[in-house]
Every structure is written in C-alpha cells, then in structure tokens.
Scaffold this motif. Structure first.
Motif, PDB file in Angstrom:
ATOM      1  N   ARG A   1       0.838  -1.197   0.000  1.00 36.67           N
ATOM      2  CA  ARG A   1       0.000   0.000   0.000  1.00 36.67           C
ATOM      3  C   ARG A   1       0.873   1.248   0.000  1.00 36.67           C
ATOM      4  N   VAL A   2       0.181   2.385  -0.124  1.00 36.61           N
ATOM      5  CA  VAL A   2       0.812   3.684   0.083  1.00 36.61           C
ATOM      6  C   VAL A   2       0.063   4.374   1.217  1.00 36.61           C
ATOM      7  N   HIS A   3       0.807   4.801   2.216  1.00 34.13           N
ATOM      8  CA  HIS A   3       0.207   5.513   3.350  1.00 34.13           C
ATOM      9  C   HIS A   3       0.441   7.013   3.152  1.00 34.13           C
ATOM     10  N   THR A   4      -0.624   7.778   3.175  1.00 31.53           N
ATOM     11  CA  THR A   4      -0.486   9.220   3.011  1.00 31.53           C
ATOM     12  C   THR A   4      -1.163   9.949   4.164  1.00 31.53           C
ATOM     13  N   THR A   5      -0.752  11.203   4.328  1.00 29.86           N
ATOM     14  CA  THR A   5      -1.391  12.094   5.281  1.00 29.86           C
ATOM     15  C   THR A   5      -1.917  13.297   4.519  1.00 29.86           C
ATOM     16  N   VAL A   6      -3.214  13.589   4.712  1.00 26.06           N
ATOM     17  CA  VAL A   6      -3.862  14.712   4.041  1.00 26.06           C
ATOM     18  C   VAL A   6      -4.125  15.799   5.085  1.00 26.06           C
ATOM     19  N   GLN A   7      -3.686  17.009   4.764  1.00 22.47           N
ATOM     20  CA  GLN A   7      -3.864  18.135   5.686  1.00 22.47           C
ATOM     21  C   GLN A   7      -4.818  19.158   5.103  1.00 22.47           C
ATOM     22  N   SER A   8      -5.789  19.582   5.917  1.00 24.76           N
ATOM     23  CA  SER A   8      -6.687  20.662   5.513  1.00 24.76           C
ATOM     24  C   SER A   8      -5.929  21.985   5.549  1.00 24.76           C
ATOM     25  N   LEU A   9      -6.012  22.741   4.479  1.00 27.40           N
ATOM     26  CA  LEU A   9      -5.364  24.050   4.444  1.00 27.40           C
ATOM     27  C   LEU A   9      -6.130  25.081   5.257  1.00 27.40           C
ATOM     28  N   VAL A  10      -7.372  24.780   5.618  1.00 25.84           N
ATOM     29  CA  VAL A  10      -8.201  25.703   6.405  1.00 25.84           C
ATOM     30  C   VAL A  10      -7.924  25.548   7.896  1.00 25.84           C
ATOM     31  N   THR A  11      -7.979  24.304   8.364  1.00 26.21           N
ATOM     32  CA  THR A  11      -7.866  24.060   9.806  1.00 26.21           C
ATOM     33  C   THR A  11      -6.506  23.518  10.231  1.00 26.21           C
TER      34      THR A  11
END
Length: 453
Positions: A329-339
C-alpha cells in the motif's frame, strides 16, 4: 546513416536536431519542403537523433476518449503552409476518414487520433531521423579562437559516433515533475505513467480498492475520470488545494494569446508586462480543466451520492503532507489548508498530476554552454528567432524549441505555434547563411536534406 570513413574528415551537416518530438518533426518537414523547392546547391542537409526506439508523444496519456485542447488546424504545418501535404487534413484523407471527420463538425480530434497523425508525419520524413540514438555530448570545433562547427557525440547500440554540424536545433521536450522527496515507483505514478502502469495492476491478484490523484489540472481530471471508469469497484480520491476544478478559458479573445503575432509582442514587452500577461492568461493553459469534463465528474459524483454508491471523493482545500510506500500500500497524510487538521488516507496507488518542467536546453552542451549568455535571473537568453544568444566567437547557431516561456510566452512548449516557429527558425538559418568560408570538412552530399540511408 552515412558516416565518414577512417582517415577522412567528418561529414558536416547544416543542421543537427536533438530529439524528434512534434517540434523537431515539424522542423524536419519544413526543411524537406524547402529542399523540394530549391536546387541542390541551396538544399539544407539535416539529420535528427532520437533516443526512443520509435516516435512517441505522451503515450501514457493516450486515453481512448481524451480529446485535444487545440484545433486540428494548428497541426505541424498548416499555419506555415496551408497547402502542405503533411497537414492533418491530408492525414485524414490518407486514412479514409476525411468526410467522416467533416460530418463530425468538431475542431478537436481525439488525442489518440492526433498522435497517429504525428506518427504518420514522422514516418514521411523518417530518412531524416535515427531512432535509438542518444546525443550524449556536444563539443566545439575551434579554429583561430572561433567556433564554427559543433561535434555531436551520439550513442547507439553500435557504440559512439561523431557528427559535425554548423547549427543545432534542440527539441528535447518536457520532463515529468514530482514533488520533492517523492520518486516514481510501481505505486507512485506521474500522470505520464498512467497507461503504461495501469495494466500491471490487473495482474497482481486483488483488484485495487483506492486511488489518490493529486492535482487540479486537465491531466489530473482525466486520470480521475479514467480510473473511476476502469476500476468500477475502486474509490478514487482527488486531492487539491482549490475548492474545485477551474475551467479553462478557451474563449475567442483569450485564445489570441496563442496567435503567432502574440509571440513577437510578448518578446518585445518589458518584463513587468510579461509577468502581467502570464498572470492574466495562465488560465488558458495552466491548472485548468475543460468545462465538459468538470461537469461530467460532478454529475458522476452526485449520481453516486443519490444511489448510495459514492466512489468519487473530492478532498478540496487540502494537500498531501506525507507519502510512505510499502510493498502492499501507500500511506499518506492529508492536511486541511483551512484548519491544519490531518487525516490518514491509504491507497493502492497515488498518481501525481504535478506537471512538467522543460529540459535544460544547455544541459547537453558541455563547455559550449559556457559561451551561451544568460539574463540577470540566470535564464538562457534567446533571440526572437529562437537562437540562443552567445559570445561572438561562437559562430554556429544553437536553436531551442521549448524552454523559452520567459522570452516568447505561453506557447513555448505548446502545439499552437509549432508550424510558425519552425518556419522562423528555417528563415533564420537561411538569412544568416549556412556555409562557412573556413569549412575544411566534407559537406553531406545528399540533396534531400539528410545523410540517412
């Protein structure tokens, strides 16, 4: 291809081309058409070297239903020579589809069809190109402090060979751009890898369950649509920093930025005006999507919500902050640019629609590059005729097709102005004169414009 025999001085070409993508195919055609109009003494001897085994242009993105974003009339020749036998219309006639295309009432052919046109054109001048030949170096030939020829070292399956030229035309295209710290792999793709990688997934056993596509431009949207259709059980997550895809401005007035006359106006404009023009009209080409594709993706997303089968997710105003690949798999982290809030998101494949960068036009030139002039920002100086500005002791011409956005504007790497551009390079070669009084090498004798065969 004809080469000098041992003990003989090298053959000399009026023009050697590095790369044989659409730009240099158009250049070869322009030379061929010129040679057909003039006598043997005025013919240009030219040859091109391409490291690929055959012609290919963005093969990984030849999605079966993707269309061109440029009119078929902006082919390799029509704006320069509407009567050319190398036009898209002549191609259609040869394929038996001219009437069908007319009845289609569409200016924008399928991308796979336009690629076939490019291959057809390349095949018609294949005596001027050597495929499977990589240019690995360029060195100056100096006499009395003056450089009037360039020796081009070419590597092929037969080893290294040396070819001498009075002029070079560099058309080495664009290079896929990945985020810092991310390398392409079996599970981390660039959009240019799509069709070459996707078939391998179906032979791995379990079908993929999730894709992540990073980016908000045309290629990103096309990848999202294709993967959603190709893998009907998989979820496709689009991650981008905008609220949604922005439509391309292809209105009639905005398209004038691609007019041939606009190139000269941009070239002559002050630097602050150039920056404003790029800001004004970047939405004709960069990080934008055809409105029909935007509407179709939204329709599919909404339909999935209604039916309870939602497989399209648009994670907007966000970015990937971490990407870690494992064998499975590929593990990613997604960050909200708002919060600033972060969430984990795993996938079978992450596709980066992060664009391209132009190849360094001076990268192959070695010590010859030291004779090329740069502006105050370290960018290569290119004259209006696409000839690199050099010190006065370098008498031969170095022409570039691409990497000239800072001097010639937005059409630098696009199809829109290819036909006009190669005509201007050809005119420059003829106006500046091809022969040198100090030539002591044997000129290629083939009046067709090539030393091939």
């Amino acid at each position: 291809m004809a080469q000098a025999r041992p003990g003989e001085p090298p053959l000399i070409h009026d023009l050697i081309g590095i790369g044989f993508g659409p730009s240099n195919v158009a250049m070869a055609i322009a030379v061929s058409e010129h040679n057909s109009r003039v006598g043997r003494g005025e013919a240009i001897t030219a040859h091109f070297f391409e490291q690929q085994p055959r012609f290919g242009w963005h093969r990984g993105m030849l999605i079966d239903d993707a269309t061109m974003q440029v009119s078929f009339l902006k082919d390799l020749v029509t704006l320069r020579n509407p009567a050319s036998e190398y036009s898209f219309l002549c191609y259609l006639k040869s394929r038996g589809r001219l009437i069908d295309f007319i009845n289609h009432k569409n200016f924008f052919p399928l991308r796979i069809e336009f690629h076939d046109y490019l291959e057809w054109s390349a095949d018609k001048v294949d005596d001027m190109v050597s495929y499977g030949h990589e240019v690995v170096g360029v060195t100056p030939v100096v006499r009395d402090g003056v450089v009037e020829h360039l020796d081009v070292t070419v590597r092929s399956g037969e080893g290294l060979a040396l070819h001498r030229a009075r002029n070079l035309v560099i058309g080495t295209g664009l290079r896929p751009l990945m985020p810092d710290g991310v390398e392409r792999s079996d599970r981390l793709w660039h959009t240019s890898d799509l069709l070459t990688k996707v078939d391998g997934l179906e032979g791995e056993g379990a079908a993929p369950s999730r894709f992540i596509v990073v980016g908000a431009g045309q290629s990103a949207a096309e990848n999202v649509a294709y993967l959603h259709r190709r893998f009907p059980e998989a979820e496709v997550c689009a991650v981008f920093s905008r609220y949604g895809y922005s439509p391309a401005d292809d209105s009639s007035f905005a398209n004038r930025i691609f007019d041939p006359a606009a190139v000269g106006e941009y070239f002559d404009a002050p630097e602050d005006v150039k920056r404003r023009l790029m800001d004004y009209h970047g939405n004709t080409n960069y990080s934008v999507v055809d409105i029909d594709l935007i509407d179709d993706l939204y329709r599919q997303m909404y339909q999935g919500k209604v039916l309870g089968t939602e497989r399209l997710r648009f994670i907007n105003v966000s970015r990937l902050t971490d990407v870690r690949e494992t064998p499975a798999r590929v593990h990613t982290t997604v960050q909200s640019l708002v919060t600033g809030e972060e969430a984990s998101l795993d996938a079978d494949v992450v596709v980066f629609a992060t664009g391209y960068r132009p190849a360094d036009p001076l990268g192959l030139l070695g010590e010859v590059a030291d004779r090329c002039l740069c502006d105050d920002e370290g960018r290569v100086r290119v004259e209006r005729d696409y000839r690199v500005a050099t010190d006065p002791e370098l008498r031969c011409g170095i022409y570039v097709q691409g990497g000239t956005e800072h001097t010639h504007g937005i059409t630098s790497s696009l199809l829109s102005n290819i036909a006009i551009r190669v005509g201007e390079i050809l005119d420059s070669l003829l106006d500046r004169g091809l022969k040198s009084d100090s030539d002591e090498v044997r000129t290629v004798a083939d009046g067709t414009g090539s030393a091939a065969r």
